[in-house]
Design an enzyme around this catalytic site. Structure first.
Site, mmCIF file in Angstrom:
data_model
loop_
_atom_site.group_PDB
_atom_site.id
_atom_site.type_symbol
_atom_site.label_atom_id
_atom_site.label_comp_id
_atom_site.label_asym_id
_atom_site.label_seq_id
_atom_site.Cartn_x
_atom_site.Cartn_y
_atom_site.Cartn_z
ATOM 1 C CD GLU A 431 -3.155 -0.929 2.110
ATOM 2 O OE1 GLU A 431 -2.957 -0.205 3.108
ATOM 3 O OE2 GLU A 431 -4.201 -1.592 1.961
ATOM 4 C CB ILE A 432 4.353 2.191 -0.068
ATOM 5 C CG1 ILE A 432 4.497 1.396 1.237
ATOM 6 C CG2 ILE A 432 5.124 3.503 0.044
ATOM 7 C CD1 ILE A 432 5.924 1.023 1.586
#
Length: 838
Positions: A431-432
């Site tokens: 999720e970066i």
């Protein structure tokens, strides 16, 4: 090669510089020892978690006095190897500093030939407080950030330690200190096996297996390299004599090639068997064996297929050329006290996943790289592994020290895991990339965004490929392929979808989307009362008490569960029933999503719900709680993840059945759709026979019951759909036309009966009226039943079986004992029927 473990008894743990300490058995940690010694209370009970930080602000010493034999010290090379040390430490052997550790994800090997001695030795590990370490970290002035993921202590990204140990929206804040895997004295002379590379070339009726060992020498000596593979003749080659006394051989220098005819291929669960070949590699000269190692490998190919199509771009795994619909969940560390993890617990968890028809697990990037036992179990049970690298939801500052540390980390873990048949994907982070695109990191330093590209789209892909050029690599999750190109695009790549839970939308929202591969989504529930009792006192048993909210790490999470329940069910009559209804709500949410995605098979080719397991007893998204107890969701997953399955959607008065077939067989399906009154009486029915092609989903004829609703109030009827499949399996689904809270349910007369054979108990639950979501459990002890959480009605009972050997921690010796030990939950029993108005 000689190996001797230093784990086990004989350790002393103390505060740095203190005169006295506490006896311990490694693996162990500061928190595990302090709890065992009654210096602090059980950190999982009530609000005791808050005691941990004061302990972890201090530095500690772990001391082991041990003896070394002369046989070890006569070897050319003696190493001290740390397979799991957490985290920032200086290591002393006999008073001499031999090394420093700063990354718990690494394996550290220190040469100690000149420091270790025959007889008595002292190993002293001086650990620095991880809390002080991150507090004192000095960031580049152009990259400073105060960002932290939900529930996490700021600064967790500055130490290479499991990030969720600092807290997450499902994990406690217990950034422990200690030893969580083995410490070993290793010694050898002349030559030993270093790394071993495997690769496979697949042909129509054979597999060419390449075995490429890297040899480490201390002397110029040619040796025989003997490779044996299950069912094949041994292959022997003479290794090249090194030019100097100390040398490491090159890739390909000692490669052994073996052709395996009529190979037994390894398949994911539900697609075939999981045969494993034993590969034994021996270095010897005459009768002298210098080193020997065994691997268990499965012969298979794995691909990630991304092809343009009518919907965008596919995202599909193929094993042995066959496209796989991925069915599974996301995995997190199995305990918040990492030294408590065990091979036995891990094997049980993977077995439970396979029992629920999983074929895929995603290892989430905010924890740790699992133990060898995890991958061994996935090989055994046919569970493909999506392996995140350990980066999640945070901002990482790239500098030379960090780069060196993580490149070593990647090598250590990729080389350890890559030979496993279960390994399907390496993924750069969790999720970066999407965080940079969806505003999560708004206002953060641009230099950190530049570091993201350097780290996750340049350094790490290349580092993984250096050690594993065959396993597919994916840059981030979710992603559409990298470079901040709309990572949340539903038409390509993988997706995380949280509009239902975090966005407070109804569970029908899932039906408004079709993802190419859904690698994260979920809904929370409470564990049942046995587990809640383990961390609460009686006064705490209210969902909004400080203790219950303390074990709910997602802000407003308990309120979200209550809101969802209010939209679908009546208010539960007591705390125990609230726990049960929360599990039904969770199961319905995930079931709705999975069934919709499977109905759109080919367009969508995978669902991995968040999350499989818990790291401590809590309120969370898990389907198996901390103690290994199956929640309602896990039982429901066993049905909605079945290789051949039916499902039902209701829209107004229209009932829409579907069937899906993941197998290679043509399946005949007989479907009976019945409209019934609340006493189970059939009002009318429709029959349909269909042929279901291999690897397809099929939408059957819709049935509109609008005319029947003129004579039957919509709240007083339900639909049963019976699916009988030609492969010998059958399935019964029920559906209603209004929310369950609006149903005109009748009071149920429940009857329980237990029969037994030599090895099995059989529990039959019957009712005289429609009784949704019947769930049984043991009041004390634990068991996994053959089925659970089903709807019953007159002349349609539920039968649950349990093997006698599978009943744990309960004194049950007869059918009557089991009958007395059972708890039963029903929808009618969850609320006060006296308040019902029809």
């Amino acid at each position: 090669m000689l190996r001797e473990s230093l784990c086990g008894d004989g350790w002393t743990i103390k505060e740095k510089g203190a005169a006295g300490g506490y006896p311990a058995s490694a693996p162990c940690s500061v928190l595990s020892v302090l709890m065992e010694q009654k210096r602090i209370d059980d950190l999982y009970y009530r609000e005791n978690e808050k005691q941990a930080y004061a302990c972890l602000e201090k530095d500690y010493e772990f001391i082991k006095n041990f003896s070394v034999s002369g046989e070890h010290m006569q070897q050319d090379c003696v190493d001290l190897v740390f397979y799991g040390i957490d985290t920032v430490a200086e290591i002393y052997l006999n008073g001499s500093k031999i090394g420093v550790t700063k990354n718990m994800h690494r394996t550290y090997r220190f040469a100690v030939k000149d420091t270790m001695k025959v007889g008595a030795n002292e190993l002293r590990i001086v650990f620095e407080s991880p809390l002080r370490y991150i507090r004192e970290f000095r960031s580049d002035e152009n990259k400073s950030t105060d960002y932290a993921p939900t529930g996490c202590t700021p600064g967790a990204q500055y130490i290479r330690k499991s990030e969720c140990m600092f807290g997450w929206d499902w994990a406690p804040k217990l950034p422990d200190i200690g030893i969580f895997r083995d410490i070993v004295v290793e010694s050898f002379s002349k030559v030993r096996l270093g790394d071993v590379y495997f690769s496979e070339d697949h042909y129509e009726d054979s597999v060419i297996l390449h075995i490429d060992p890297i040899l480490e020498y201390t002397d110029s000596i040619p040796v025989e390299l003997v490779v044996s593979v299950t069912g094949e003749e041994d292959k022997v080659i003479m290794t090249r004599m090194p030019e100097s006394g100390t040398e490491v051989s090159e890739r390909g220098e000692n490669e052994v090639v073996m052709e395996i005819h009529s190979p037994q291929l390894w398949w994911p669960a539900g697609y075939g068997d999981q045969p494993l070949y034993t590969v034994k590699i021996t270095l010897k000269k005459a009768d002298k064996i210098y080193d020997e190692r065994e691997y268990h490998i499965g012969l298979r190919t794995v691909e990630l297929i991304r092809e343009k199509d009518d919907y965008g771009e596919s995202f599909c795994f193929a094993v042995n050329g066959r496209k796989i619909f991925a069915k599974g969940a996301d995995y997190v560390p199995e305990d918040a006290i990492y030294s408590r993890m065990s091979d036995r617990r891990t094997e049980r968890l993977i077995r439970d996943a396979a029992a629920a028809n999983f074929n895929f697990i995603r290892v989430w990037g905010g924890g740790i790289y699992p133990s060898d036992a995890f991958y061994d179990a996935c090989d055994k049970y046919g569970i493909l592994v999506w392996q995140d690298l350990m980066f999640a939801c945070n901002l990482y500052e790239l500098n030379r020290k960090f780069e060196h540390s993580i490149l070593s980390e990647i090598h250590d873990n990729v080389s350890r895991v890559r030979h496993h048949a279960c390994l399907a994907l390496w993924c750069g982070n969790n999720e970066i990339e999407s965080g940079w695109c969806n505003g999560t990191y708004e206002g953060q330093a641009p230099a950190l965004k530049a570091d993201y590209i350097k780290l996750f789209e340049y350094l790490l892909p290349r580092a993984v490929a250096m050690d594993d050029e065959y396993t597919p690599y994916w840059l981030s999750s979710p992603s559409s392929g990298g470079s901040f190109d709309d990572p949340d695009d539903e038409t390509r790549g993988d997706s995380h979808f949280w509009d239902v839970w975090h966005g407070n939308k109804g569970i029908d929202e899932y039906r408004n989307h079709v993802f190419r591969f859904l690698s994260e989504f979920g809904f929370q529930s409470f564990p049942l009362i046995k587990t809640v009792k383990s961390f609460t006192g009686e006064v705490d048993r209210n969902i909004f008490s400080p203790v219950m909210e303390g074990h709910q790490k997602n802000p407003s999470g308990n309120g979200k569960i209550l809101t969802a329940i209010s939209e679908n069910f009546r208010y539960p009559r007591d705390f125990v029933q609230f726990l049960y209804i929360s599990q039904i709500m969770q199961g319905l949410a995930v079931k709705t999503c999975v069934e919709h995605m499977r109905q759109n098979r080919d367009r969508c080719m995978g669902t991995l719900y968040w999350q499989l397991n818990d790291t401590y007893p809590s309120v969370s998204w898990s389907s198996v709680d901390y103690y290994g107890r199956w929640k309602a969701l896990h039982y429901m997953a066993r049905r909605f993840y079945a290789p051949v399955a039916g499902s039902v959607e209701v829209n107004g008065t229209v009932v829409q059945p579907y069937v899906v077939n993941d197998t290679l067989d043509m399946i005949s399906v007989k479907v009976r759709v019945s409209l019934r009154s609340m006493d189970g009486k059939e009002i009318t029915h429709y029959l349909e026979d269909v042929k279901l092609k291999p690897e397809t989903a099929l939408k059957l004829k819709p049935r509109d019951f609008e005319r029947q609703m003129e004579d039957n109030f919509i709240r007083d009827v339900f639909v049963s759909v019976d699916f009988d499949f030609s492969n010998g399996t059958s399935q019964k689904e029920t559906a209603v036309f209004v929310p369950y809270k609006s149903l005109g349910l009748k009071e149920a007369n429940i009857e329980l009966a237990v029969d037994e054979t030599e090895d099995v108990y059989e529990v039959t639950v019957s009712s005289d009226v429609f009784t949704p979501f019947v769930m049984i459990d043991l009041m004390e002890g634990d068991a996994v039943f053959s089925d659970n959480v089903v709807s019953i009605y007159k002349d349609c009972p539920a039968v649950f079986r349990v093997k006698k050997d599978d009943i744990k921690n309960a004194d049950i010796r007869s059918a009557n004992d089991l009958l007395d030990a059972l708890d039963i939950y029903t929808l009618q029993g969850s609320f006060d029927m006296g308040d019902a108005v029809y």
